[in-house]
Write a protein that holds these residues in place. Structure first.
Motif, PDB file in Angstrom:
ATOM      1  N   MET A 170       1.003  -1.707   0.346  1.00 40.27           N
ATOM      2  CA  MET A 170       0.247   0.042   0.209  1.00 40.27           C
ATOM      3  C   MET A 170       0.832   1.313   0.277  1.00 40.27           C
ATOM      4  O   MET A 170       1.901   1.213   0.380  1.00 40.27           O
ATOM      5  CB  MET A 170      -0.716   0.477   1.258  1.00 40.27           C
ATOM      6  CG  MET A 170      -2.030  -0.983   0.981  1.00 40.27           C
ATOM      7  SD  MET A 170      -2.645  -1.272   2.788  1.00 40.27           S
ATOM      8  CE  MET A 170      -4.153  -2.041   2.533  1.00 40.27           C
ATOM      9  N   GLU A 171       0.432   2.438  -0.637  1.00 40.31           N
ATOM     10  CA  GLU A 171       1.053   3.361  -0.875  1.00 40.31           C
ATOM     11  C   GLU A 171       0.961   4.154   1.111  1.00 40.31           C
ATOM     12  O   GLU A 171      -0.168   4.133   1.592  1.00 40.31           O
ATOM     13  CB  GLU A 171       0.557   4.244  -1.832  1.00 40.31           C
ATOM     14  CG  GLU A 171       0.584   4.119  -3.139  1.00 40.31           C
ATOM     15  CD  GLU A 171       2.149   3.867  -3.477  1.00 40.31           C
ATOM     16  OE1 GLU A 171       3.371   4.318  -3.032  1.00 40.31           O
ATOM     17  OE2 GLU A 171       2.460   3.253  -4.821  1.00 40.31           O
ATOM     18  N   THR A 172       1.822   5.581   0.944  1.00 39.08           N
ATOM     19  CA  THR A 172       1.417   5.853   2.220  1.00 39.08           C
ATOM     20  C   THR A 172      -0.117   6.255   2.714  1.00 39.08           C
ATOM     21  O   THR A 172      -0.669   5.872   3.973  1.00 39.08           O
ATOM     22  CB  THR A 172       3.076   7.080   2.733  1.00 39.08           C
ATOM     23  OG1 THR A 172       3.981   6.824   2.205  1.00 39.08           O
ATOM     24  CG2 THR A 172       2.589   7.534   3.495  1.00 39.08           C
ATOM     25  N   VAL A 173      -0.108   6.611   2.133  1.00 39.43           N
ATOM     26  CA  VAL A 173      -1.708   7.109   2.118  1.00 39.43           C
ATOM     27  C   VAL A 173      -2.527   6.899   2.660  1.00 39.43           C
ATOM     28  O   VAL A 173      -3.593   7.019   3.774  1.00 39.43           O
ATOM     29  CB  VAL A 173      -2.117   8.561   1.103  1.00 39.43           C
ATOM     30  CG1 VAL A 173      -2.654   7.841   0.234  1.00 39.43           C
ATOM     31  CG2 VAL A 173      -3.784   9.252   1.374  1.00 39.43           C
ATOM     32  N   ASP A 174      -2.722   5.648   2.464  1.00 44.35           N
ATOM     33  CA  ASP A 174      -3.537   4.080   2.498  1.00 44.35           C
ATOM     34  C   ASP A 174      -3.310   3.757   3.527  1.00 44.35           C
ATOM     35  O   ASP A 174      -3.596   2.958   4.124  1.00 44.35           O
ATOM     36  CB  ASP A 174      -3.404   3.330   1.016  1.00 44.35           C
ATOM     37  CG  ASP A 174      -3.874   3.746  -0.100  1.00 44.35           C
ATOM     38  OD1 ASP A 174      -4.609   3.941  -0.594  1.00 44.35           O
ATOM     39  OD2 ASP A 174      -3.221   3.527  -1.149  1.00 44.35           O
ATOM     40  N   ILE A 175      -1.829   2.933   4.005  1.00 41.22           N
ATOM     41  CA  ILE A 175      -1.431   2.707   5.699  1.00 41.22           C
ATOM     42  C   ILE A 175      -2.415   3.547   6.464  1.00 41.22           C
ATOM     43  O   ILE A 175      -2.574   3.050   6.804  1.00 41.22           O
ATOM     44  CB  ILE A 175      -0.032   2.809   5.657  1.00 41.22           C
ATOM     45  CG1 ILE A 175       0.890   2.010   4.604  1.00 41.22           C
ATOM     46  CG2 ILE A 175       0.753   2.284   6.762  1.00 41.22           C
ATOM     47  CD1 ILE A 175       2.098   1.730   3.984  1.00 41.22           C
ATOM     48  N   GLU A 176      -1.888   4.828   6.314  1.00 39.70           N
ATOM     49  CA  GLU A 176      -2.141   6.147   7.375  1.00 39.70           C
ATOM     50  C   GLU A 176      -3.534   5.429   7.509  1.00 39.70           C
ATOM     51  O   GLU A 176      -4.431   5.956   8.312  1.00 39.70           O
ATOM     52  CB  GLU A 176      -2.131   7.095   6.902  1.00 39.70           C
ATOM     53  CG  GLU A 176      -0.928   7.333   6.747  1.00 39.70           C
ATOM     54  CD  GLU A 176      -0.594   8.886   6.561  1.00 39.70           C
ATOM     55  OE1 GLU A 176      -1.001   9.889   6.151  1.00 39.70           O
ATOM     56  OE2 GLU A 176       0.971   9.198   6.471  1.00 39.70           O
ATOM     57  N   ARG A 177      -4.796   5.661   6.633  1.00 36.74           N
ATOM     58  CA  ARG A 177      -6.242   5.511   6.443  1.00 36.74           C
ATOM     59  C   ARG A 177      -6.472   4.598   6.944  1.00 36.74           C
ATOM     60  O   ARG A 177      -6.753   4.098   7.694  1.00 36.74           O
ATOM     61  CB  ARG A 177      -6.518   5.332   4.838  1.00 36.74           C
ATOM     62  CG  ARG A 177      -6.532   7.180   4.311  1.00 36.74           C
ATOM     63  CD  ARG A 177      -7.055   7.500   2.901  1.00 36.74           C
ATOM     64  NE  ARG A 177      -8.521   6.526   3.020  1.00 36.74           N
ATOM     65  CZ  ARG A 177      -9.090   5.365   1.946  1.00 36.74           C
ATOM     66  NH1 ARG A 177      -7.713   4.825   0.933  1.00 36.74           N
ATOM     67  NH2 ARG A 177      -9.791   5.238   2.245  1.00 36.74           N
ATOM     68  N   ALA A 178      -5.722   2.880   6.231  1.00 34.10           N
ATOM     69  CA  ALA A 178      -5.725   2.004   6.831  1.00 34.10           C
ATOM     70  C   ALA A 178      -5.827   1.840   8.532  1.00 34.10           C
ATOM     71  O   ALA A 178      -6.652   0.850   8.994  1.00 34.10           O
ATOM     72  CB  ALA A 178      -5.347   0.314   6.314  1.00 34.10           C
ATOM     73  N   THR A 179      -4.781   2.584   8.722  1.00 31.96           N
ATOM     74  CA  THR A 179      -4.172   1.780  10.399  1.00 31.96           C
ATOM     75  C   THR A 179      -5.594   2.895  11.456  1.00 31.96           C
ATOM     76  O   THR A 179      -5.754   2.167  12.077  1.00 31.96           O
ATOM     77  CB  THR A 179      -2.875   3.087  10.903  1.00 31.96           C
ATOM     78  OG1 THR A 179      -1.653   2.144   9.956  1.00 31.96           O
ATOM     79  CG2 THR A 179      -2.877   2.791  12.506  1.00 31.96           C
ATOM     80  N   ALA A 180      -6.308   3.859  10.668  1.00 36.91           N
ATOM     81  CA  ALA A 180      -6.924   4.735  11.048  1.00 36.91           C
ATOM     82  C   ALA A 180      -7.813   3.959  11.557  1.00 36.91           C
ATOM     83  O   ALA A 180      -9.134   3.791  12.172  1.00 36.91           O
ATOM     84  CB  ALA A 180      -7.035   6.112  10.458  1.00 36.91           C
ATOM     85  N   VAL A 181      -9.046   3.932  10.340  1.00 35.53           N
ATOM     86  CA  VAL A 181     -10.222   2.743  10.067  1.00 35.53           C
ATOM     87  C   VAL A 181      -9.339   1.569  11.428  1.00 35.53           C
ATOM     88  O   VAL A 181     -10.382   1.166  12.173  1.00 35.53           O
ATOM     89  CB  VAL A 181     -10.387   1.987   9.166  1.00 35.53           C
ATOM     90  CG1 VAL A 181     -11.301   0.862   8.802  1.00 35.53           C
ATOM     91  CG2 VAL A 181     -10.300   2.621   7.811  1.00 35.53           C
ATOM     92  N   THR A 182      -8.735   0.495  11.962  1.00 36.77           N
ATOM     93  CA  THR A 182      -8.443  -0.669  12.082  1.00 36.77           C
ATOM     94  C   THR A 182      -8.481   0.134  14.037  1.00 36.77           C
ATOM     95  O   THR A 182      -8.926  -0.548  14.486  1.00 36.77           O
ATOM     96  CB  THR A 182      -7.388  -1.217  11.401  1.00 36.77           C
ATOM     97  OG1 THR A 182      -6.777  -1.083  10.499  1.00 36.77           O
ATOM     98  CG2 THR A 182      -7.114  -2.340  12.954  1.00 36.77           C
ATOM     99  N   LYS A 183      -7.781   1.266  13.792  1.00 37.16           N
ATOM    100  CA  LYS A 183      -7.856   1.348  15.553  1.00 37.16           C
ATOM    101  C   LYS A 183      -9.258   1.756  15.493  1.00 37.16           C
ATOM    102  O   LYS A 183     -10.074   1.589  17.200  1.00 37.16           O
ATOM    103  CB  LYS A 183      -6.974   2.892  15.441  1.00 37.16           C
ATOM    104  CG  LYS A 183      -5.779   2.292  15.126  1.00 37.16           C
ATOM    105  CD  LYS A 183      -4.739   3.366  15.485  1.00 37.16           C
ATOM    106  CE  LYS A 183      -4.644   4.534  16.535  1.00 37.16           C
ATOM    107  NZ  LYS A 183      -3.694   5.643  16.253  1.00 37.16           N
TER     108      LYS A 183
END
Length: 264
Positions: A1-14
């Motif tokens: 995943m690209e950095t922006v997608d990682i940030e979004r995915a991490t926020a959703v998971t949390k």
């Protein structure tokens, strides 16, 4: 995943798990997060680009048979904002797993998998996926032509040799490399079952360090050699996919093609 997608995915998971923090452990087509506090590991993919339900069901059935696999914390696929998430037990890394223990764990997994009847792709389906990447220059525009030809020839020749070898086929992990085998207080446990397929056990062993096969009984050495070269050609082909996101993927491709050329 690209950095922006990682940030979004991490926020959703949390948000879904109410975790206070999440540590990125790996990133490719999916990301793996350790959730804090607690002993939970999250695997996150784009919605529609995963086989999480099948992976969870396979894990459930393997656990029932006593096979050495990591347990999911629940059997749900959590979906939100374009991401799909599964949750698994997290283990702190322990010591390196000795080859004999590695081989014994893989053999136990194979025994458990022989007891399970589930629809599964054939290992040659994965070979064809690799061939498709190399055959379409729009998908693999940067692959050197000489390397492309060598990889396609290796995939075709070794795939044919394995398919006609008469080797017994069964359900396999698909990629039981060291990154997918955890050293835990409960013994070695396999994770990441999404690559399961049908084929000879030598195909699984080809993904493990070379010395593991020395401790696995009943191996056909010629089939194993063919599987090792086939596997190397497959993973090299994937590195030339224009959308591949494996860190240092192109450098690894150049190293692996040198190994294939030497073997050929």
């Amino acid at each position: 995943m690209e950095t922006v997608d990682i940030e979004r995915a991490t926020a959703v998971t949390k948000a879904i798990t109410s975790a206070e923090d999440a540590i990125l452990l790996s990133n490719s087509n999916k990301i793996v997060l350790r959730l804090m506090p607690g002993d939970v590991l999250a695997r996150v993919a784009f919605d529609g680009e995963h086989g999480f339900p099948q992976e969870l069901e396979l894990a459930r059935r393997l656990l029932e048979s006593g096979s050495p696999v990591v347990a999911p914390t629940d059997l749900s696929v959590h979906e939100r904002d374009g991401f799909a998430i599964t949750l698994w037990r997290y283990y702190e890394p322990l010591q390196e797993i000795p080859p004999a223990e590695y081989a014994a764990a893989l053999q136990r997994l194979h025994v458990g998998m022989r007891e399970i009847d589930v629809p599964a792709p054939h290992f040659m389906d994965r070979v064809r996926e690799a061939e498709a990447i190399l055959s379409d220059r729009a998908v693999s525009p940067d692959a050197p032509e000489a390397d492309r030809e060598l990889l396609l020839a290796t995939l075709a020749e070794r795939g044919q040799a394995i398919s006609t070898s008469g080797a017994r086929e069964q359900l396999l992990h698909g990629e039981p490399h060291p990154g997918n085998l955890l050293s835990t207080k409960d013994g070695p446990l396999f994770i990441d079952l999404e690559t399961y397929c049908r084929g000879p056990v030598e195909f699984d062993l080809a993904h493990a360090p070379d010395e593991i096969a020395e401790h696995y009984p009943g191996i056909d050495r010629q089939v194993l050699d063919d599987c090792r070269l086939l596997m190397l050609a497959m993973v090299t082909a994937w590195r030339w996919d224009r959308n591949d996101q494996l860190p240092n993927g192109r450098q690894r491709a150049e190293e692996w093609i040198a190994q294939i050329r030497s073997a050929a």
